[in-house]
Design a protein around this motif. Sequence first.
Motif, PDB file in Angstrom:
ATOM      1  N   VAL A 120       0.852  -1.187   0.000  1.00  0.00           N
ATOM      2  CA  VAL A 120       0.000   0.000   0.000  1.00  0.00           C
ATOM      3  C   VAL A 120       0.891   1.242   0.000  1.00  0.00           C
ATOM      4  O   VAL A 120       1.947   1.263   0.632  1.00  0.00           O
ATOM      5  CB  VAL A 120      -0.971   0.036   1.213  1.00  0.00           C
ATOM      6  CG1 VAL A 120      -2.015  -1.060   1.106  1.00  0.00           C
ATOM      7  CG2 VAL A 120      -0.242  -0.040   2.532  1.00  0.00           C
ATOM      8  N   GLN A 121       0.464   2.243  -0.746  1.00  0.00           N
ATOM      9  CA  GLN A 121       1.091   3.561  -0.728  1.00  0.00           C
ATOM     10  C   GLN A 121       0.383   4.348   0.367  1.00  0.00           C
ATOM     11  O   GLN A 121      -0.852   4.367   0.422  1.00  0.00           O
ATOM     12  CB  GLN A 121       0.919   4.253  -2.092  1.00  0.00           C
ATOM     13  CG  GLN A 121       1.618   5.580  -2.210  1.00  0.00           C
ATOM     14  CD  GLN A 121       3.129   5.427  -2.314  1.00  0.00           C
ATOM     15  OE1 GLN A 121       3.626   4.434  -2.816  1.00  0.00           O
ATOM     16  NE2 GLN A 121       3.848   6.419  -1.836  1.00  0.00           N
ATOM     17  N   VAL A 122       1.144   4.984   1.243  1.00  0.00           N
ATOM     18  CA  VAL A 122       0.582   5.704   2.383  1.00  0.00           C
ATOM     19  C   VAL A 122       0.905   7.189   2.238  1.00  0.00           C
ATOM     20  O   VAL A 122       2.057   7.564   2.019  1.00  0.00           O
ATOM     21  CB  VAL A 122       1.157   5.169   3.715  1.00  0.00           C
ATOM     22  CG1 VAL A 122       0.565   5.907   4.901  1.00  0.00           C
ATOM     23  CG2 VAL A 122       0.914   3.669   3.846  1.00  0.00           C
ATOM     24  N   LYS A 123      -0.144   8.026   2.357  1.00  0.00           N
ATOM     25  CA  LYS A 123       0.030   9.479   2.293  1.00  0.00           C
ATOM     26  C   LYS A 123      -0.459  10.073   3.610  1.00  0.00           C
ATOM     27  O   LYS A 123      -1.644   9.995   3.929  1.00  0.00           O
ATOM     28  CB  LYS A 123      -0.738  10.069   1.114  1.00  0.00           C
ATOM     29  CG  LYS A 123      -0.173   9.626  -0.226  1.00  0.00           C
ATOM     30  CD  LYS A 123      -0.830  10.346  -1.370  1.00  0.00           C
ATOM     31  CE  LYS A 123      -0.154   9.942  -2.676  1.00  0.00           C
ATOM     32  NZ  LYS A 123      -0.648  10.716  -3.804  1.00  0.00           N
ATOM     33  N   PHE A 124       0.480  10.655   4.356  1.00  0.00           N
ATOM     34  CA  PHE A 124       0.161  11.208   5.669  1.00  0.00           C
ATOM     35  C   PHE A 124      -0.540  12.547   5.508  1.00  0.00           C
ATOM     36  O   PHE A 124      -0.120  13.381   4.712  1.00  0.00           O
ATOM     37  CB  PHE A 124       1.439  11.342   6.495  1.00  0.00           C
ATOM     38  CG  PHE A 124       2.102  10.009   6.716  1.00  0.00           C
ATOM     39  CD1 PHE A 124       1.644   9.149   7.696  1.00  0.00           C
ATOM     40  CD2 PHE A 124       3.155   9.595   5.916  1.00  0.00           C
ATOM     41  CE1 PHE A 124       2.229   7.901   7.888  1.00  0.00           C
ATOM     42  CE2 PHE A 124       3.756   8.356   6.097  1.00  0.00           C
ATOM     43  CZ  PHE A 124       3.281   7.509   7.084  1.00  0.00           C
ATOM     44  N   LYS A 125      -1.621  12.740   6.266  1.00  0.00           N
ATOM     45  CA  LYS A 125      -2.413  13.961   6.069  1.00  0.00           C
ATOM     46  C   LYS A 125      -2.586  14.822   7.320  1.00  0.00           C
ATOM     47  O   LYS A 125      -2.896  15.986   7.213  1.00  0.00           O
ATOM     48  CB  LYS A 125      -3.780  13.616   5.481  1.00  0.00           C
ATOM     49  CG  LYS A 125      -4.618  12.695   6.349  1.00  0.00           C
ATOM     50  CD  LYS A 125      -5.937  12.357   5.686  1.00  0.00           C
ATOM     51  CE  LYS A 125      -6.794  11.549   6.656  1.00  0.00           C
ATOM     52  NZ  LYS A 125      -8.107  11.300   6.151  1.00  0.00           N
ATOM     53  N   ARG A 126      -2.361  14.247   8.518  1.00  0.00           N
ATOM     54  CA  ARG A 126      -2.602  15.026   9.733  1.00  0.00           C
ATOM     55  C   ARG A 126      -1.776  14.480  10.879  1.00  0.00           C
ATOM     56  O   ARG A 126      -1.659  13.276  11.043  1.00  0.00           O
ATOM     57  CB  ARG A 126      -4.090  14.959  10.080  1.00  0.00           C
ATOM     58  CG  ARG A 126      -4.525  15.831  11.231  1.00  0.00           C
ATOM     59  CD  ARG A 126      -6.028  15.783  11.364  1.00  0.00           C
ATOM     60  NE  ARG A 126      -6.505  16.537  12.502  1.00  0.00           N
ATOM     61  CZ  ARG A 126      -7.763  16.531  12.930  1.00  0.00           C
ATOM     62  NH1 ARG A 126      -8.677  15.830  12.295  1.00  0.00           N
ATOM     63  NH2 ARG A 126      -8.122  17.239  13.981  1.00  0.00           N
ATOM     64  N   SER A 127      -1.223  15.394  11.670  1.00  0.00           N
ATOM     65  CA  SER A 127      -0.446  15.031  12.850  1.00  0.00           C
ATOM     66  C   SER A 127      -1.083  15.700  14.066  1.00  0.00           C
ATOM     67  O   SER A 127      -1.430  16.885  14.007  1.00  0.00           O
ATOM     68  CB  SER A 127       1.001  15.512  12.673  1.00  0.00           C
ATOM     69  OG  SER A 127       1.705  15.391  13.882  1.00  0.00           O
ATOM     70  N   ILE A 156      -1.215  20.271  19.288  1.00  0.00           N
ATOM     71  CA  ILE A 156      -0.519  20.638  18.052  1.00  0.00           C
ATOM     72  C   ILE A 156      -1.166  19.773  16.978  1.00  0.00           C
ATOM     73  O   ILE A 156      -0.846  18.601  16.820  1.00  0.00           O
ATOM     74  CB  ILE A 156       0.997  20.379  18.166  1.00  0.00           C
ATOM     75  CG1 ILE A 156       1.583  21.189  19.317  1.00  0.00           C
ATOM     76  CG2 ILE A 156       1.689  20.719  16.849  1.00  0.00           C
ATOM     77  CD1 ILE A 156       3.017  20.818  19.661  1.00  0.00           C
ATOM     78  N   ASP A 157      -2.117  20.346  16.286  1.00  0.00           N
ATOM     79  CA  ASP A 157      -2.960  19.645  15.315  1.00  0.00           C
ATOM     80  C   ASP A 157      -2.651  20.231  13.942  1.00  0.00           C
ATOM     81  O   ASP A 157      -3.087  21.328  13.614  1.00  0.00           O
ATOM     82  CB  ASP A 157      -4.428  19.833  15.714  1.00  0.00           C
ATOM     83  CG  ASP A 157      -5.375  18.954  14.938  1.00  0.00           C
ATOM     84  OD1 ASP A 157      -4.988  18.395  13.894  1.00  0.00           O
ATOM     85  OD2 ASP A 157      -6.542  18.854  15.372  1.00  0.00           O
ATOM     86  N   THR A 158      -1.877  19.504  13.154  1.00  0.00           N
ATOM     87  CA  THR A 158      -1.299  20.053  11.938  1.00  0.00           C
ATOM     88  C   THR A 158      -1.678  19.242  10.705  1.00  0.00           C
ATOM     89  O   THR A 158      -1.570  18.011  10.709  1.00  0.00           O
ATOM     90  CB  THR A 158       0.243  20.039  12.049  1.00  0.00           C
ATOM     91  OG1 THR A 158       0.617  20.626  13.293  1.00  0.00           O
ATOM     92  CG2 THR A 158       0.892  20.792  10.919  1.00  0.00           C
ATOM     93  N   ALA A 159      -2.069  19.936   9.654  1.00  0.00           N
ATOM     94  CA  ALA A 159      -2.275  19.280   8.359  1.00  0.00           C
ATOM     95  C   ALA A 159      -0.898  19.032   7.738  1.00  0.00           C
ATOM     96  O   ALA A 159      -0.003  19.873   7.832  1.00  0.00           O
ATOM     97  CB  ALA A 159      -3.125  20.150   7.443  1.00  0.00           C
ATOM     98  N   LEU A 160      -0.734  17.870   7.127  1.00  0.00           N
ATOM     99  CA  LEU A 160       0.537  17.516   6.500  1.00  0.00           C
ATOM    100  C   LEU A 160       0.403  17.548   4.982  1.00  0.00           C
ATOM    101  O   LEU A 160      -0.673  17.285   4.446  1.00  0.00           O
ATOM    102  CB  LEU A 160       0.981  16.120   6.948  1.00  0.00           C
ATOM    103  CG  LEU A 160       1.173  15.930   8.449  1.00  0.00           C
ATOM    104  CD1 LEU A 160       1.474  14.467   8.764  1.00  0.00           C
ATOM    105  CD2 LEU A 160       2.289  16.823   8.968  1.00  0.00           C
ATOM    106  N   ASN A 161       1.488  17.853   4.313  1.00  0.00           N
ATOM    107  CA  ASN A 161       1.512  17.849   2.854  1.00  0.00           C
ATOM    108  C   ASN A 161       1.703  16.412   2.387  1.00  0.00           C
ATOM    109  O   ASN A 161       2.806  15.884   2.430  1.00  0.00           O
ATOM    110  CB  ASN A 161       2.647  18.751   2.352  1.00  0.00           C
ATOM    111  CG  ASN A 161       2.697  18.820   0.843  1.00  0.00           C
ATOM    112  OD1 ASN A 161       2.174  17.959   0.141  1.00  0.00           O
ATOM    113  ND2 ASN A 161       3.329  19.866   0.335  1.00  0.00           N
ATOM    114  N   SER A 162       0.620  15.788   1.928  1.00  0.00           N
ATOM    115  CA  SER A 162       0.676  14.367   1.577  1.00  0.00           C
ATOM    116  C   SER A 162       1.544  14.087   0.355  1.00  0.00           C
ATOM    117  O   SER A 162       1.933  12.949   0.123  1.00  0.00           O
ATOM    118  CB  SER A 162      -0.733  13.797   1.374  1.00  0.00           C
ATOM    119  OG  SER A 162      -1.385  14.463   0.332  1.00  0.00           O
TER     120      SER A 162
END
Length: 194
Positions: A120-127, A156-162
């Motif tokens: 699976v390709q995983v794209k992180f979107k939120r930390s 610390i709720d951050t959107a990540l650049n997927s």
Amino acid sequence: MIMKVALLEAIAGTNRGLLASSAQKQAILAAIANLEDFNPTPRPVEAANLLDGNWRLIYTTSNSLLNLGRLQFLKLEQIYQCIRVKNASVYNIAEVSGLPYLEGLVSVAANFEPVSERRVQVKFKRSIIGLQRLINYSSPTDFIQQIEAGKKFTAIDTALNSDRQQGWLDITYIDNDLRIGRGNEGSVFVLSRA
């Protein structure tokens, strides 16, 4: 299965790999490879009924995870990987403790896309990093429901650049209660059904 028991016995007492000696690490990696050769699920990504759910990390070689347990004044508690096949979502949740009333949480939410029968390709979107009390954290399932409902946390709720924050994971073994994966950074993950 004898090989599965051998792996679990080799992992016992290593605190997810934090306390494993070089000899133990080699023995564990050999036991993992032996078990992977007998994966009862030849197409793990297509086995949604096995893949879906909450998994607890019992061993890893991932320095990024193990380093959480090496921080002064912090103790690494449970680490979960929760997979929601229906939404093609994965949630990594690490519980940490230290000083009383300052239990913390480090979490990353991602989407995944099958690219082969085992990868699976995983794209992180939120930390999300914060104190469990301020987040009202009680369990991985409740926490994930709040994330999926769109809640913004006092943390610390951050959107990540997927596009930049991504990787892949090969699922090399899965049955009803054990899963083994190998990541793009060379790390190995052994998880049991939570």
